[in-house]
Motif scaffolding. Structure first.
Motif, PDB file in Angstrom:
ATOM      1  N   SER A 129      99.567  85.743 128.036  1.00 14.80           N
ATOM      2  CA  SER A 129      98.445  85.281 128.109  1.00 14.80           C
ATOM      3  C   SER A 129      97.464  86.475 129.000  1.00 14.80           C
ATOM      4  N   THR A 130      97.930  87.759 128.313  1.00 16.35           N
ATOM      5  CA  THR A 130      97.213  88.946 128.874  1.00 16.35           C
ATOM      6  C   THR A 130      96.575  89.510 127.959  1.00 16.35           C
ATOM      7  N   LEU A 131      95.186  90.113 128.007  1.00 12.16           N
ATOM      8  CA  LEU A 131      94.605  90.780 127.162  1.00 12.16           C
ATOM      9  C   LEU A 131      94.605  92.297 127.590  1.00 12.16           C
ATOM     10  N   PHE A 132      95.003  93.227 126.701  1.00 11.87           N
ATOM     11  CA  PHE A 132      94.823  94.598 126.858  1.00 11.87           C
ATOM     12  C   PHE A 132      93.328  95.029 126.231  1.00 11.87           C
ATOM     13  N   VAL A 133      92.525  95.457 127.185  1.00 12.62           N
ATOM     14  CA  VAL A 133      91.285  95.611 126.427  1.00 12.62           C
ATOM     15  C   VAL A 133      90.675  97.262 126.815  1.00 12.62           C
ATOM     16  N   HIS A 134      90.358  97.986 125.812  1.00 10.80           N
ATOM     17  CA  HIS A 134      89.966  99.316 126.041  1.00 10.80           C
ATOM     18  C   HIS A 134      88.366  99.138 126.210  1.00 10.80           C
ATOM     19  N   VAL A 135      88.169  99.849 127.752  1.00 12.81           N
ATOM     20  CA  VAL A 135      86.648  99.669 128.150  1.00 12.81           C
ATOM     21  C   VAL A 135      86.243 101.021 128.357  1.00 12.81           C
ATOM     22  N   MET A 136      84.727 101.440 128.083  1.00 11.37           N
ATOM     23  CA  MET A 136      84.185 102.579 128.398  1.00 11.37           C
ATOM     24  C   MET A 136      83.390 102.107 129.744  1.00 11.37           C
ATOM     25  N   SER A 137      83.568 103.237 130.660  1.00 14.92           N
ATOM     26  CA  SER A 137      83.160 102.809 131.837  1.00 14.92           C
ATOM     27  C   SER A 137      82.018 103.935 132.305  1.00 14.92           C
ATOM     28  N   SER A 138      81.201 103.567 133.364  1.00 14.96           N
ATOM     29  CA  SER A 138      80.228 104.622 133.893  1.00 14.96           C
ATOM     30  C   SER A 138      80.917 105.494 134.879  1.00 14.96           C
ATOM     31  N   ARG A 139      81.943 104.875 135.327  1.00 11.65           N
ATOM     32  CA  ARG A 139      82.787 105.480 136.566  1.00 11.65           C
ATOM     33  C   ARG A 139      84.416 105.229 136.218  1.00 11.65           C
ATOM     34  N   ALA A 140      85.220 106.233 136.509  1.00  8.87           N
ATOM     35  CA  ALA A 140      86.545 105.668 136.165  1.00  8.87           C
ATOM     36  C   ALA A 140      87.219 105.492 137.583  1.00  8.87           C
ATOM     37  N   ASP A 141      86.616 104.982 138.392  1.00  6.56           N
ATOM     38  CA  ASP A 141      87.101 104.674 139.656  1.00  6.56           C
ATOM     39  C   ASP A 141      87.716 103.069 139.718  1.00  6.56           C
ATOM     40  N   ALA A 142      88.411 102.807 140.813  1.00  8.35           N
ATOM     41  CA  ALA A 142      89.172 101.678 140.895  1.00  8.35           C
ATOM     42  C   ALA A 142      88.170 100.213 141.028  1.00  8.35           C
ATOM     43  N   ALA A 143      86.919 100.376 141.478  1.00  7.67           N
ATOM     44  CA  ALA A 143      86.109  99.383 141.625  1.00  7.67           C
ATOM     45  C   ALA A 143      85.333  99.065 140.184  1.00  7.67           C
ATOM     46  N   SER A 144      85.121 100.141 139.462  1.00  9.56           N
ATOM     47  CA  SER A 144      84.554  99.858 138.257  1.00  9.56           C
ATOM     48  C   SER A 144      85.427  99.085 137.282  1.00  9.56           C
ATOM     49  N   LEU A 145      86.683  99.610 137.523  1.00  5.14           N
ATOM     50  CA  LEU A 145      87.764  99.001 136.628  1.00  5.14           C
ATOM     51  C   LEU A 145      87.943  97.511 136.860  1.00  5.14           C
ATOM     52  N   GLU A 146      88.103  97.401 138.208  1.00  6.90           N
ATOM     53  CA  GLU A 146      88.283  95.672 138.437  1.00  6.90           C
ATOM     54  C   GLU A 146      86.908  94.940 138.082  1.00  6.90           C
ATOM     55  N   GLN A 147      85.731  95.639 138.093  1.00 11.70           N
ATOM     56  CA  GLN A 147      84.804  95.039 137.810  1.00 11.70           C
ATOM     57  C   GLN A 147      84.428  94.707 136.156  1.00 11.70           C
ATOM     58  N   ALA A 148      85.164  95.459 135.474  1.00  9.94           N
ATOM     59  CA  ALA A 148      85.428  95.461 134.093  1.00  9.94           C
ATOM     60  C   ALA A 148      86.358  94.189 133.755  1.00  9.94           C
ATOM     61  N   ARG A 149      87.694  94.053 134.656  1.00  8.30           N
ATOM     62  CA  ARG A 149      88.494  92.913 134.604  1.00  8.30           C
ATOM     63  C   ARG A 149      87.654  91.630 134.894  1.00  8.30           C
ATOM     64  N   ASP A 150      87.111  91.548 135.940  1.00  5.15           N
ATOM     65  CA  ASP A 150      86.323  90.575 136.348  1.00  5.15           C
ATOM     66  C   ASP A 150      85.219  89.901 135.052  1.00  5.15           C
ATOM     67  N   GLU A 151      84.617  90.705 134.487  1.00  7.60           N
ATOM     68  CA  GLU A 151      83.653  90.621 133.463  1.00  7.60           C
ATOM     69  C   GLU A 151      84.481  89.803 132.422  1.00  7.60           C
ATOM     70  N   VAL A 152      85.633  90.203 132.117  1.00 10.57           N
ATOM     71  CA  VAL A 152      86.542  89.752 130.915  1.00 10.57           C
ATOM     72  C   VAL A 152      86.948  88.303 131.561  1.00 10.57           C
ATOM     73  N   ARG A 153      87.405  88.105 132.914  1.00  3.64           N
ATOM     74  CA  ARG A 153      87.788  86.662 133.254  1.00  3.64           C
ATOM     75  C   ARG A 153      86.492  85.810 133.053  1.00  3.64           C
ATOM     76  N   ARG A 154      85.276  86.545 133.550  1.00 10.02           N
ATOM     77  CA  ARG A 154      83.951  85.443 133.506  1.00 10.02           C
ATOM     78  C   ARG A 154      83.753  85.050 132.136  1.00 10.02           C
ATOM     79  N   LEU A 155      84.082  85.886 131.319  1.00 12.54           N
ATOM     80  CA  LEU A 155      83.836  85.482 129.846  1.00 12.54           C
ATOM     81  C   LEU A 155      84.780  84.623 129.562  1.00 12.54           C
ATOM     82  N   GLU A 156      86.178  84.749 129.867  1.00 11.96           N
ATOM     83  CA  GLU A 156      87.152  83.432 129.609  1.00 11.96           C
ATOM     84  C   GLU A 156      86.442  82.475 130.265  1.00 11.96           C
TER      85      GLU A 156
END
Length: 181
Positions: A129-156
């Protein structure tokens, strides 16, 4: 008789509709030919039975629709700003483990994630049950990437609360047997 039970009649009806649309005219001949083609296809290429456990929860559906429209708007504006802005475009592919296990919820989540500008589902691993998601980010730091993961989980969570069964909603909330909605 046993052969007729293997045929998925809703699929045959859909194939008849597609057949008639391809021919462009509703005639008895087109409908009967579509029926014959649909039955032959269902017998030649049998599909596993479709277990559609879709439930509509009005409150969850309204929350999903409102948040999804907001996500579309914000992500669209953010994507335009990133594309037109100076500098390179930071992108990443993230593995996002999901909590839902049902095929329908995984698919609906993947479709919703892909519909939001700036993200695209590259792969869905059903076994984990793993999604591999290509995301564009304003920053490439760990915090923005974790925020992108959280957005996918929120949408789920929104998808499951809008369309899931009581068991799927309870499993998502981590409280077996309860309905968090």
């Amino acid at each position: 008789m046993r052969t007729l039970r293997r045929i998925q009649w809703p699929l045959v009806v859909w194939l008849i509709v597609v057949w008639v649309l391809l021919w462009g005219k509703v005639t008895a001949g087109n409908v009967l030919t579509g029926l014959a083609v649909g039955v032959v296809l269902c017998l030649a290429f049998p599909l596993p039975p479709l277990e559609l456990e879709l439930r509509l929860h009005p409150v969850g559906l309204a929350r999903f629709a409102a948040r999804f429209v907001a996500d579309l708007t914000v992500a669209g504006l953010r994507t335009v700003a990133q594309i037109l802005g100076p500098g390179p475009l930071p992108c990443a592919v993230l593995a996002v483990p999901l909590r839902s296990r049902g095929d329908l919820m995984l698919t609906a989540t993947a479709v919703a994630v892909s519909a939001v500008p700036g993200s695209a589902v590259v792969e869905l691993q059903r076994s984990t049950s793993t999604l591999f998601v290509h995301v564009m980010s304003s920053r490439a730091d760990a915090a923005s990437l974790e925020q992108a993961r959280d957005e996918v989980r929120r949408l789920e969570r929104l998808v499951v609360r809008a369309f899931g069964t009581r068991a799927e909603i309870a499993e998502l909330a981590g409280r077996p047997g309860t309905d968090p909605s």
